[in-house]
Design a protein around this motif. Structure first.
Motif, PDB file in Angstrom:
ATOM      1  N   THR A  95       0.835  -1.204   0.000  1.00 52.17           N
ATOM      2  CA  THR A  95       0.000   0.000   0.000  1.00 52.17           C
ATOM      3  C   THR A  95       0.864   1.245   0.000  1.00 52.17           C
ATOM      4  O   THR A  95       0.524   2.240  -0.637  1.00 52.17           O
ATOM      5  CB  THR A  95      -0.973   0.029   1.195  1.00 52.17           C
ATOM      6  N   ASP A  96       2.006   1.196   0.689  1.00 59.95           N
ATOM      7  CA  ASP A  96       2.922   2.337   0.673  1.00 59.95           C
ATOM      8  C   ASP A  96       3.441   2.547  -0.743  1.00 59.95           C
ATOM      9  O   ASP A  96       3.531   3.679  -1.223  1.00 59.95           O
ATOM     10  CB  ASP A  96       4.087   2.100   1.646  1.00 59.95           C
ATOM     11  N   LEU A  97       3.775   1.482  -1.428  1.00 61.94           N
ATOM     12  CA  LEU A  97       4.258   1.577  -2.806  1.00 61.94           C
ATOM     13  C   LEU A  97       3.176   2.158  -3.709  1.00 61.94           C
ATOM     14  O   LEU A  97       3.453   3.031  -4.539  1.00 61.94           O
ATOM     15  CB  LEU A  97       4.700   0.200  -3.311  1.00 61.94           C
ATOM     16  N   ILE A  98       1.955   1.703  -3.536  1.00 59.63           N
ATOM     17  CA  ILE A  98       0.841   2.226  -4.336  1.00 59.63           C
ATOM     18  C   ILE A  98       0.660   3.717  -4.073  1.00 59.63           C
ATOM     19  O   ILE A  98       0.489   4.507  -5.001  1.00 59.63           O
ATOM     20  CB  ILE A  98      -0.459   1.448  -4.039  1.00 59.63           C
ATOM     21  N   ASP A  99       0.731   4.118  -2.798  1.00 57.81           N
ATOM     22  CA  ASP A  99       0.605   5.530  -2.446  1.00 57.81           C
ATOM     23  C   ASP A  99       1.721   6.352  -3.098  1.00 57.81           C
ATOM     24  O   ASP A  99       1.488   7.438  -3.620  1.00 57.81           O
ATOM     25  CB  ASP A  99       0.634   5.739  -0.935  1.00 57.81           C
ATOM     26  N   ARG A 100       2.934   5.826  -3.058  1.00 53.65           N
ATOM     27  CA  ARG A 100       4.073   6.542  -3.653  1.00 53.65           C
ATOM     28  C   ARG A 100       3.924   6.651  -5.167  1.00 53.65           C
ATOM     29  O   ARG A 100       4.207   7.694  -5.752  1.00 53.65           O
ATOM     30  CB  ARG A 100       5.383   5.843  -3.309  1.00 53.65           C
ATOM     31  N   ALA A 140       1.252   9.242  -5.952  1.00 57.62           N
ATOM     32  CA  ALA A 140       1.779  10.595  -5.752  1.00 57.62           C
ATOM     33  C   ALA A 140       2.733  10.971  -6.883  1.00 57.62           C
ATOM     34  O   ALA A 140       2.698  12.099  -7.385  1.00 57.62           O
ATOM     35  CB  ALA A 140       2.479  10.705  -4.400  1.00 57.62           C
ATOM     36  N   ALA A 141       3.567  10.037  -7.306  1.00 60.01           N
ATOM     37  CA  ALA A 141       4.507  10.300  -8.401  1.00 60.01           C
ATOM     38  C   ALA A 141       3.750  10.573  -9.696  1.00 60.01           C
ATOM     39  O   ALA A 141       4.112  11.481 -10.458  1.00 60.01           O
ATOM     40  CB  ALA A 141       5.463   9.118  -8.577  1.00 60.01           C
ATOM     41  N   GLU A 142       2.687   9.820  -9.936  1.00 59.13           N
ATOM     42  CA  GLU A 142       1.880  10.029 -11.141  1.00 59.13           C
ATOM     43  C   GLU A 142       1.226  11.409 -11.112  1.00 59.13           C
ATOM     44  O   GLU A 142       1.214  12.126 -12.115  1.00 59.13           O
ATOM     45  CB  GLU A 142       0.807   8.944 -11.235  1.00 59.13           C
ATOM     46  N   ARG A 143       0.704  11.793  -9.950  1.00 67.83           N
ATOM     47  CA  ARG A 143       0.063  13.103  -9.798  1.00 67.83           C
ATOM     48  C   ARG A 143       1.091  14.223 -10.048  1.00 67.83           C
ATOM     49  O   ARG A 143       0.831  15.189 -10.761  1.00 67.83           O
ATOM     50  CB  ARG A 143      -0.530  13.234  -8.397  1.00 67.83           C
ATOM     51  N   PHE A 144       2.281  14.076  -9.462  1.00 73.00           N
ATOM     52  CA  PHE A 144       3.336  15.066  -9.627  1.00 73.00           C
ATOM     53  C   PHE A 144       3.764  15.160 -11.086  1.00 73.00           C
ATOM     54  O   PHE A 144       3.969  16.257 -11.620  1.00 73.00           O
ATOM     55  CB  PHE A 144       4.529  14.716  -8.732  1.00 73.00           C
ATOM     56  N   GLN A 145       3.878  14.020 -11.745  1.00 69.75           N
ATOM     57  CA  GLN A 145       4.274  13.997 -13.152  1.00 69.75           C
ATOM     58  C   GLN A 145       3.228  14.711 -14.015  1.00 69.75           C
ATOM     59  O   GLN A 145       3.568  15.456 -14.942  1.00 69.75           O
ATOM     60  CB  GLN A 145       4.462  12.557 -13.608  1.00 69.75           C
ATOM     61  N   LYS A 146       1.957  14.511 -13.697  1.00 75.11           N
ATOM     62  CA  LYS A 146       0.889  15.179 -14.440  1.00 75.11           C
ATOM     63  C   LYS A 146       0.975  16.693 -14.248  1.00 75.11           C
ATOM     64  O   LYS A 146       0.836  17.457 -15.201  1.00 75.11           O
ATOM     65  CB  LYS A 146      -0.473  14.667 -13.970  1.00 75.11           C
ATOM     66  N   GLN A 147       1.238  17.128 -13.003  1.00 74.48           N
ATOM     67  CA  GLN A 147       1.384  18.559 -12.731  1.00 74.48           C
ATOM     68  C   GLN A 147       2.570  19.136 -13.495  1.00 74.48           C
ATOM     69  O   GLN A 147       2.492  20.243 -14.026  1.00 74.48           O
ATOM     70  CB  GLN A 147       1.560  18.805 -11.228  1.00 74.48           C
TER      71      GLN A 147
END
Length: 69
Positions: A20-25, A28-35
């Motif tokens: 779950t920690d990996l999924i959360d990370r 978050a990385a996907e969201r940051f990349q989109k931004q």
């Protein structure tokens, strides 16, 4: 629970939490990349707009006109 059962249970729990920690990370990385992509697209649009404005100003200056802001 006894020895091996407890160890296996703890391994399953730790694997779940690591997963779950990996999924959360990753989320978050996907969201940051989109931004970042959106910010780069906006910057490219702004560069294009300013380049066109500069080209217009140079063209007007070449015609002996004064650029109007």
């Amino acid at each position: 629970m006894h020895g091996i059962e407890l160890t296996n249970h703890l391994r399953l729990l730790s694997g779940y939490h690591m997963g779950t920690d990996l999924i959360d990370r990753l989320t978050a990385a996907e969201r940051f990349q989109k931004q970042q992509r959106e910010a780069l697209a906006q910057a490219a649009d702004e560069i294009e707009r300013l380049s066109a404005e500069l080209e217009d100003a140079r063209r007007l200056q070449g015609n002996g006109c004064s650029p109007v802001a």
